[in-house]
Design a protein around this motif. Structure first.
Motif, PDB file in Angstrom:
ATOM      1  N   ILE A  58      17.469  -0.943   6.043  1.00 38.86           N
ATOM      2  CA  ILE A  58      18.587  -0.001   5.995  1.00 38.86           C
ATOM      3  C   ILE A  58      19.763  -0.672   5.295  1.00 38.86           C
ATOM      4  O   ILE A  58      20.179  -1.769   5.672  1.00 38.86           O
ATOM      5  CB  ILE A  58      18.956   0.456   7.421  1.00 38.86           C
ATOM      6  N   VAL A  59      20.271  -0.020   4.249  1.00 41.14           N
ATOM      7  CA  VAL A  59      21.349  -0.584   3.420  1.00 41.14           C
ATOM      8  C   VAL A  59      22.525   0.379   3.471  1.00 41.14           C
ATOM      9  O   VAL A  59      22.679   1.254   2.601  1.00 41.14           O
ATOM     10  CB  VAL A  59      20.878  -0.806   1.972  1.00 41.14           C
ATOM     11  N   PRO A  60      23.398   0.254   4.475  1.00 37.38           N
ATOM     12  CA  PRO A  60      24.460   1.242   4.673  1.00 37.38           C
ATOM     13  C   PRO A  60      25.376   1.442   3.469  1.00 37.38           C
ATOM     14  O   PRO A  60      25.732   2.579   3.149  1.00 37.38           O
ATOM     15  CB  PRO A  60      25.231   0.679   5.878  1.00 37.38           C
ATOM     16  N   LYS A  61      25.757   0.361   2.802  1.00 39.55           N
ATOM     17  CA  LYS A  61      26.728   0.505   1.719  1.00 39.55           C
ATOM     18  C   LYS A  61      26.139   1.138   0.464  1.00 39.55           C
ATOM     19  O   LYS A  61      26.882   1.512  -0.445  1.00 39.55           O
ATOM     20  CB  LYS A  61      27.376  -0.842   1.416  1.00 39.55           C
ATOM     21  N   GLU A  62      24.831   1.278   0.418  1.00 43.98           N
ATOM     22  CA  GLU A  62      24.190   2.004  -0.687  1.00 43.98           C
ATOM     23  C   GLU A  62      23.643   3.354  -0.215  1.00 43.98           C
ATOM     24  O   GLU A  62      23.006   4.072  -0.995  1.00 43.98           O
ATOM     25  CB  GLU A  62      23.056   1.175  -1.298  1.00 43.98           C
ATOM     26  N   ASN A  63      23.864   3.680   1.069  1.00 44.46           N
ATOM     27  CA  ASN A  63      23.369   4.935   1.650  1.00 44.46           C
ATOM     28  C   ASN A  63      21.870   5.072   1.424  1.00 44.46           C
ATOM     29  O   ASN A  63      21.370   6.130   1.023  1.00 44.46           O
ATOM     30  CB  ASN A  63      24.109   6.133   1.060  1.00 44.46           C
ATOM     31  N   ASP A 121      26.449  -8.532   2.320  1.00 47.57           N
ATOM     32  CA  ASP A 121      27.607  -7.751   1.881  1.00 47.57           C
ATOM     33  C   ASP A 121      27.301  -6.247   1.887  1.00 47.57           C
ATOM     34  O   ASP A 121      28.191  -5.428   2.119  1.00 47.57           O
ATOM     35  CB  ASP A 121      28.032  -8.179   0.474  1.00 47.57           C
ATOM     36  N   LEU A 122      26.039  -5.895   1.648  1.00 49.54           N
ATOM     37  CA  LEU A 122      25.640  -4.489   1.638  1.00 49.54           C
ATOM     38  C   LEU A 122      25.314  -3.969   3.032  1.00 49.54           C
ATOM     39  O   LEU A 122      25.002  -2.790   3.198  1.00 49.54           O
ATOM     40  CB  LEU A 122      24.432  -4.299   0.716  1.00 49.54           C
ATOM     41  N   GLY A 123      25.386  -4.860   4.029  1.00 50.61           N
ATOM     42  CA  GLY A 123      25.181  -4.437   5.416  1.00 50.61           C
ATOM     43  C   GLY A 123      23.733  -4.286   5.829  1.00 50.61           C
ATOM     44  O   GLY A 123      23.425  -3.617   6.824  1.00 50.61           O
ATOM     45  N   LEU A 124      22.793  -4.923   5.096  1.00 51.92           N
ATOM     46  CA  LEU A 124      21.373  -4.767   5.375  1.00 51.92           C
ATOM     47  C   LEU A 124      20.997  -5.194   6.791  1.00 51.92           C
ATOM     48  O   LEU A 124      21.407  -6.247   7.269  1.00 51.92           O
ATOM     49  CB  LEU A 124      20.552  -5.600   4.388  1.00 51.92           C
ATOM     50  N   GLU A 174      15.934  -5.491  -3.879  1.00 53.72           N
ATOM     51  CA  GLU A 174      17.060  -5.742  -4.788  1.00 53.72           C
ATOM     52  C   GLU A 174      16.791  -5.142  -6.168  1.00 53.72           C
ATOM     53  O   GLU A 174      17.719  -4.655  -6.828  1.00 53.72           O
ATOM     54  CB  GLU A 174      17.337  -7.239  -4.878  1.00 53.72           C
ATOM     55  N   MET A 175      15.545  -5.160  -6.617  1.00 47.28           N
ATOM     56  CA  MET A 175      15.226  -4.501  -7.892  1.00 47.28           C
ATOM     57  C   MET A 175      15.516  -3.007  -7.812  1.00 47.28           C
ATOM     58  O   MET A 175      16.000  -2.415  -8.780  1.00 47.28           O
ATOM     59  CB  MET A 175      13.754  -4.738  -8.240  1.00 47.28           C
ATOM     60  N   ILE A 176      15.203  -2.423  -6.660  1.00 48.05           N
ATOM     61  CA  ILE A 176      15.485  -0.990  -6.478  1.00 48.05           C
ATOM     62  C   ILE A 176      16.993  -0.748  -6.487  1.00 48.05           C
ATOM     63  O   ILE A 176      17.501   0.160  -7.157  1.00 48.05           O
ATOM     64  CB  ILE A 176      14.843  -0.502  -5.172  1.00 48.05           C
ATOM     65  N   ILE A 177      17.729  -1.567  -5.754  1.00 48.50           N
ATOM     66  CA  ILE A 177      19.197  -1.408  -5.704  1.00 48.50           C
ATOM     67  C   ILE A 177      19.787  -1.576  -7.108  1.00 48.50           C
ATOM     68  O   ILE A 177      20.719  -0.848  -7.487  1.00 48.50           O
ATOM     69  CB  ILE A 177      19.808  -2.416  -4.716  1.00 48.50           C
ATOM     70  N   ASP A 178      19.236  -2.510  -7.873  1.00 46.95           N
ATOM     71  CA  ASP A 178      19.736  -2.756  -9.233  1.00 46.95           C
ATOM     72  C   ASP A 178      19.444  -1.608 -10.186  1.00 46.95           C
ATOM     73  O   ASP A 178      19.993  -1.547 -11.288  1.00 46.95           O
ATOM     74  CB  ASP A 178      19.129  -4.042  -9.803  1.00 46.95           C
ATOM     75  N   THR A 228       0.808  -1.226   0.000  1.00 50.14           N
ATOM     76  CA  THR A 228       0.000   0.000   0.000  1.00 50.14           C
ATOM     77  C   THR A 228       0.839   1.272   0.000  1.00 50.14           C
ATOM     78  O   THR A 228       0.329   2.333  -0.363  1.00 50.14           O
ATOM     79  CB  THR A 228      -0.963   0.015   1.203  1.00 50.14           C
ATOM     80  N   SER A 229       2.095   1.196   0.411  1.00 46.79           N
ATOM     81  CA  SER A 229       2.979   2.358   0.268  1.00 46.79           C
ATOM     82  C   SER A 229       4.423   1.909   0.407  1.00 46.79           C
ATOM     83  O   SER A 229       4.710   0.849   0.977  1.00 46.79           O
ATOM     84  CB  SER A 229       2.662   3.464   1.289  1.00 46.79           C
ATOM     85  N   ALA A 230       5.314   2.726  -0.136  1.00 51.51           N
ATOM     86  CA  ALA A 230       6.747   2.444  -0.034  1.00 51.51           C
ATOM     87  C   ALA A 230       7.509   3.731  -0.295  1.00 51.51           C
ATOM     88  O   ALA A 230       7.015   4.647  -0.967  1.00 51.51           O
ATOM     89  CB  ALA A 230       7.177   1.368  -1.026  1.00 51.51           C
ATOM     90  N   MET A 231       8.713   3.798   0.253  1.00 51.56           N
ATOM     91  CA  MET A 231       9.595   4.945   0.042  1.00 51.56           C
ATOM     92  C   MET A 231      11.021   4.460  -0.091  1.00 51.56           C
ATOM     93  O   MET A 231      11.426   3.490   0.554  1.00 51.56           O
ATOM     94  CB  MET A 231       9.541   5.912   1.231  1.00 51.56           C
ATOM     95  N   VAL A 232      11.775   5.158  -0.909  1.00 51.43           N
ATOM     96  CA  VAL A 232      13.220   4.943  -0.994  1.00 51.43           C
ATOM     97  C   VAL A 232      13.890   6.275  -0.674  1.00 51.43           C
ATOM     98  O   VAL A 232      13.630   7.286  -1.328  1.00 51.43           O
ATOM     99  CB  VAL A 232      13.643   4.461  -2.392  1.00 51.43           C
ATOM    100  N   ILE A 233      14.729   6.263   0.343  1.00 50.66           N
ATOM    101  CA  ILE A 233      15.510   7.442   0.719  1.00 50.66           C
ATOM    102  C   ILE A 233      16.954   7.175   0.317  1.00 50.66           C
ATOM    103  O   ILE A 233      17.556   6.188   0.743  1.00 50.66           O
ATOM    104  CB  ILE A 233      15.445   7.713   2.240  1.00 50.66           C
ATOM    105  N   TYR A 234      17.503   8.042  -0.517  1.00 45.92           N
ATOM    106  CA  TYR A 234      18.892   7.902  -0.974  1.00 45.92           C
ATOM    107  C   TYR A 234      19.630   9.203  -0.709  1.00 45.92           C
ATOM    108  O   TYR A 234      19.130  10.289  -1.049  1.00 45.92           O
ATOM    109  CB  TYR A 234      18.924   7.561  -2.463  1.00 45.92           C
ATOM    110  N   ASP A 235      20.781   9.101  -0.069  1.00 40.96           N
ATOM    111  CA  ASP A 235      21.546  10.293   0.301  1.00 40.96           C
ATOM    112  C   ASP A 235      20.688  11.286   1.095  1.00 40.96           C
ATOM    113  O   ASP A 235      20.818  12.505   0.941  1.00 40.96           O
ATOM    114  CB  ASP A 235      22.119  10.991  -0.946  1.00 40.96           C
TER     115      ASP A 235
END
Length: 352
Positions: A310-315, A294-297, A345-349, A64-71
């Motif tokens: 939270i994915v530290p290595k992708e900020n 490996d990405l620190g999730l 993973e689709m978002i990270i890709d 029903t909802s989602a967000m991606v926060i980058y930097d």
């Protein structure tokens, strides 16, 4: 007496004011967030095409909802990110954050036993069970298998027999442990965990939708003395909490959660035999294999598909919601870890 022309102008003016008001309300609900936005994903180094493919998969899940926060800025938001609903077991990671300061200042000793803390329930703890430590509760390894609030049927069916395992030796996802941690927090700090969350986390983070009325204790006294502590929250406020952890507990120059506690609580402390994706920290799920490890999730996860990932290595912070206030969502639209992580993973890709 007002003439016909003046009446028409007055009515038109009132209509305009109402329209502006409605636009403003809609805008304030989502568009005027104090979050900053990436205007164009491509400029931030992301493929718009691949993000659209991720959105199509998101639509297929019943989310029903989602967000991606980058930097620190919103990259994408889908659905109504302002809608507040039950976060379910994400609440446990909120409490973990509150423990950090009080462990750091030695108000709470995670090596204290339940005997020393005088913890009891309708059924008194056995001598063996009294040896469980606060740390064992934080890692869901208390070895105490009593009835608890907010237990699903599966949790009830899978509860081991009492004294089947020694404290600290066996992971069993157990709401008794988590709810008792709420009781211990309130008694040792002489504070209320909801007031503490509001004052020490929600207000400094500038949460836009959450209010103290969105949290409450649920007492099930026929089962246990220890209430569940429940939260309702929007996706965009959950994202602030995730960003706080991504920033190692710091926000606007303030250290809201001790950095050492952030690192310790989000590190793996025990295996989770039933999970192929995660181990467990101090009320946080910690990826322990493959690419996401490996990405620190690490993740705060709740029933039906609630998460702060939270994915530290992708900020990057990813928030996923399924509004369980809706009967059909509770019944049909459960989003499991596997599908949610595939979406992540689709978002990270999509990063170029």
């Amino acid at each position: 007496m007002i003439g016909r022309k003046k009446k028409l102008l007055l009515v038109a003016g009132m209509v305009n004011i109402l329209a502006i008001s409605l636009i403003s309300c809609h805008s304030n609900k989502q568009g005027d967030s104090t979050w900053e936005y990436h205007s164009h994903p491509e400029d931030a180094g992301w493929s718009k095409k691949k993000l659209n493919e991720a959105k199509e998969y998101y639509n297929s899940l019943g989310s029903t909802s989602a967000m991606v926060i980058y930097d620190g800025k919103i990259l994408v938001e889908w659905g109504d990110v302002t809608k507040k609903s039950n976060v379910h077991s994400v609440r446990k990671s909120f409490l973990s954050a509150l423990y950090g300061t009080h462990v750091d200042n030695e108000i709470i000793d995670i090596n204290a036993t339940l005997e020393e803390l005088e913890v009891t329930d309708h059924e008194p703890l056995s001598v063996l069970e009294q040896n469980a430590k606060v740390e064992d509760l934080l890692t869901s390894r208390s070895g105490i298998f009593l009835r608890a609030g907010e237990e699903s049927l599966l949790m009830r069916w899978n509860r081991p027999e009492r004294e089947a395992h020694l404290p600290g030796t066996y992971f069993h996802y157990n709401n008794w442990d988590f709810n008792v941690l709420g009781t211990i927090f309130n008694e040792k700090t002489t504070k209320d965990l909801f007031s503490e969350f509001h004052e020490k986390i929600a207000l400094p983070l500038g949460m836009e939708d959450y209010t103290p009325e969105d949290s409450f204790y649920k007492y099930e006294l026929n089962r246990t003395l220890h209430p569940s502590y429940l939260f309702r929250m929007s996706a965009r406020d959950m994202a602030r909490f995730g960003q706080l952890y991504l920033q190692n507990g710091q926000w606007a120059g303030q250290q809201l959660i001790p950095e050492k506690w952030v690192q310790t609580s989000t590190s793996k402390h025990t295996d989770v035999p039933a999970s192929t994706e995660y181990g467990y920290g101090y009320m946080w799920w910690v990826a322990d294999n493959g690419r996401l490890q490996d990405l620190g999730l690490y993740s705060a996860i709740g029933r039906y598909g609630q998460s702060i990932d939270i994915v530290p290595k992708e900020n990057l912070v990813f928030v996923h919601r399924v509004d369980s206030d809706q009967f059909l969502n509770r019944t049909f639209n459960h989003v499991n870890d596997r599908n949610r992580l595939r979406l992540l993973e689709m978002i990270i890709d999509a990063k170029l």
